[in-house]
Design an enzyme around this catalytic site. Structure first.
Site, PDB file in Angstrom:
ATOM      1  CD  GLU A  28      -2.798   0.890   2.531  1.00  0.00           C
ATOM      2  OE1 GLU A  28      -3.897   0.329   2.408  1.00  0.00           O
ATOM      3  OE2 GLU A  28      -2.339   1.305   3.622  1.00  0.00           O
ATOM      4  CD  GLN A  46       1.179  17.561 -10.811  1.00  0.00           C
ATOM      5  OE1 GLN A  46       0.680  18.654 -10.658  1.00  0.00           O
ATOM      6  NE2 GLN A  46       2.282  17.368 -11.503  1.00  0.00           N
ATOM      7  CG  ASP A  47      -0.369  10.464  -7.538  1.00  0.00           C
ATOM      8  OD1 ASP A  47      -0.316  11.287  -6.622  1.00  0.00           O
ATOM      9  OD2 ASP A  47      -0.923   9.356  -7.419  1.00  0.00           O
ATOM     10  NE  ARG A  58      14.793  12.036 -14.196  1.00  0.00           N
ATOM     11  CZ  ARG A  58      14.478  12.441 -15.426  1.00  0.00           C
ATOM     12  NH1 ARG A  58      14.145  13.695 -15.645  1.00  0.00           N
ATOM     13  NH2 ARG A  58      14.488  11.591 -16.434  1.00  0.00           N
ATOM     14  CG  HIS A  61      14.101  19.891  -9.545  1.00  0.00           C
ATOM     15  ND1 HIS A  61      13.884  18.713 -10.215  1.00  0.00           N
ATOM     16  CD2 HIS A  61      15.107  20.512 -10.214  1.00  0.00           C
ATOM     17  CE1 HIS A  61      14.714  18.622 -11.232  1.00  0.00           C
ATOM     18  NE2 HIS A  61      15.470  19.703 -11.257  1.00  0.00           N
ATOM     19  CE  LYS A  70       8.604  17.720  -5.393  1.00  0.00           C
ATOM     20  NZ  LYS A  70       9.856  17.861  -6.145  1.00  0.00           N
ATOM     21  CG  HIS A 116      13.217  15.546  -3.753  1.00  0.00           C
ATOM     22  ND1 HIS A 116      12.902  15.024  -4.989  1.00  0.00           N
ATOM     23  CD2 HIS A 116      13.471  14.492  -2.948  1.00  0.00           C
ATOM     24  CE1 HIS A 116      12.946  13.706  -4.915  1.00  0.00           C
ATOM     25  NE2 HIS A 116      13.294  13.358  -3.703  1.00  0.00           N
ATOM     26  CE1 TYR A 129       7.357  14.757  -8.455  1.00  0.00           C
ATOM     27  CE2 TYR A 129       8.391  12.829  -9.419  1.00  0.00           C
ATOM     28  CZ  TYR A 129       8.036  14.167  -9.484  1.00  0.00           C
ATOM     29  OH  TYR A 129       8.359  14.906 -10.604  1.00  0.00           O
ATOM     30  CE  LYS A 164      14.793  22.238 -14.501  1.00  0.00           C
ATOM     31  NZ  LYS A 164      13.456  21.857 -14.103  1.00  0.00           N
ATOM     32  CG  ASP A 165      18.416  19.634 -12.978  1.00  0.00           C
ATOM     33  OD1 ASP A 165      17.570  20.547 -12.851  1.00  0.00           O
ATOM     34  OD2 ASP A 165      18.135  18.430 -12.845  1.00  0.00           O
TER      35      ASP A 165
END
Length: 186
Positions: A28, A46-47, A58, A61, A70, A116, A129, A164-165
């Site tokens: 679960e 939002q998932d 990544r 952010h 999250k 994160h 997430y 971007k990162d």
């Protein structure tokens, strides 16, 4: 289910219950009442799911305004997950924690106000997430993944990062008005 606190306030590592037999397994990933009992009394709206190869990094952010808490976990593969406190009025500002998340194992709850990121150490990895606010591109903020002031000990030498990162500023170079704050309770 077992919950561990971390060195960062509100960041929780959750050992999920897994039920397995000769047919496979069941886990679960979220139950509002049980998570509220653990102190995660939020509404997820939002998932998201990403898939990345070994060595892909990544992050780091966050969103502000429109901060996102999250609940993160791995569906396949293994990642090293990092959370950084970027709230200038926090006692743990600039501190980070890192933890390994494997498929069918732990989850990490990242409250609003924290940056994160993760790097895939055994991929491909499918990373899922849940978020407490929707994606808002105008509120997006990225901190350089390898900011020397933070000193994050990533377990890879030469990660694959997005443009971007790679171009993200160091935390010290971000306008403090762009960063979230610890909310005072009055």
């Amino acid at each position: 289910m077992n919950v561990e606190t971390t060195a960062l306030p509100g960041v929780l590592r959750i050992q999920t219950d897994i039920y397995e037999d000769d047919r496979g397994g069941f886990m679960e990933t979220f139950h509002a009442d049980r998570y509220a009992e653990m102190g995660i009394d939020v509404t997820f709206v939002q998932d998201n799911v990403s898939r990345s190869e070994t060595g892909v990094l990544r992050g780091l952010h966050l969103q502000h305004p429109h901060p996102q808490g999250k609940l993160v976990y791995v569906l396949s593969g293994t990642v090293y997950d990092v959370v950084v406190d970027v709230r200038p009025n926090s006692d743990t500002f600039g501190e980070w924690i890192g933890t390994t998340l494997q498929a069918w194992s732990h989850q990490l709850f990242v409250p609003e106000g924290f940056a994160h990121g993760f790097v895939v150490t055994d991929g491909p990895a499918t990373f899922a997430y849940k978020c407490t606010d929707v994606y808002a591109p105008e509120a997006e903020l990225t901190i350089h993944w390898n900011d020397p002031d933070l000193g994050i000990d990533w377990p890879v030498d030469d990660p694959v990062v997005s443009e971007k990162d790679a171009a993200a500023p160091r935390l010290r170079d971000v306008d403090r008005d762009r960063l979230p704050r610890v909310r005072s309770i009055v």
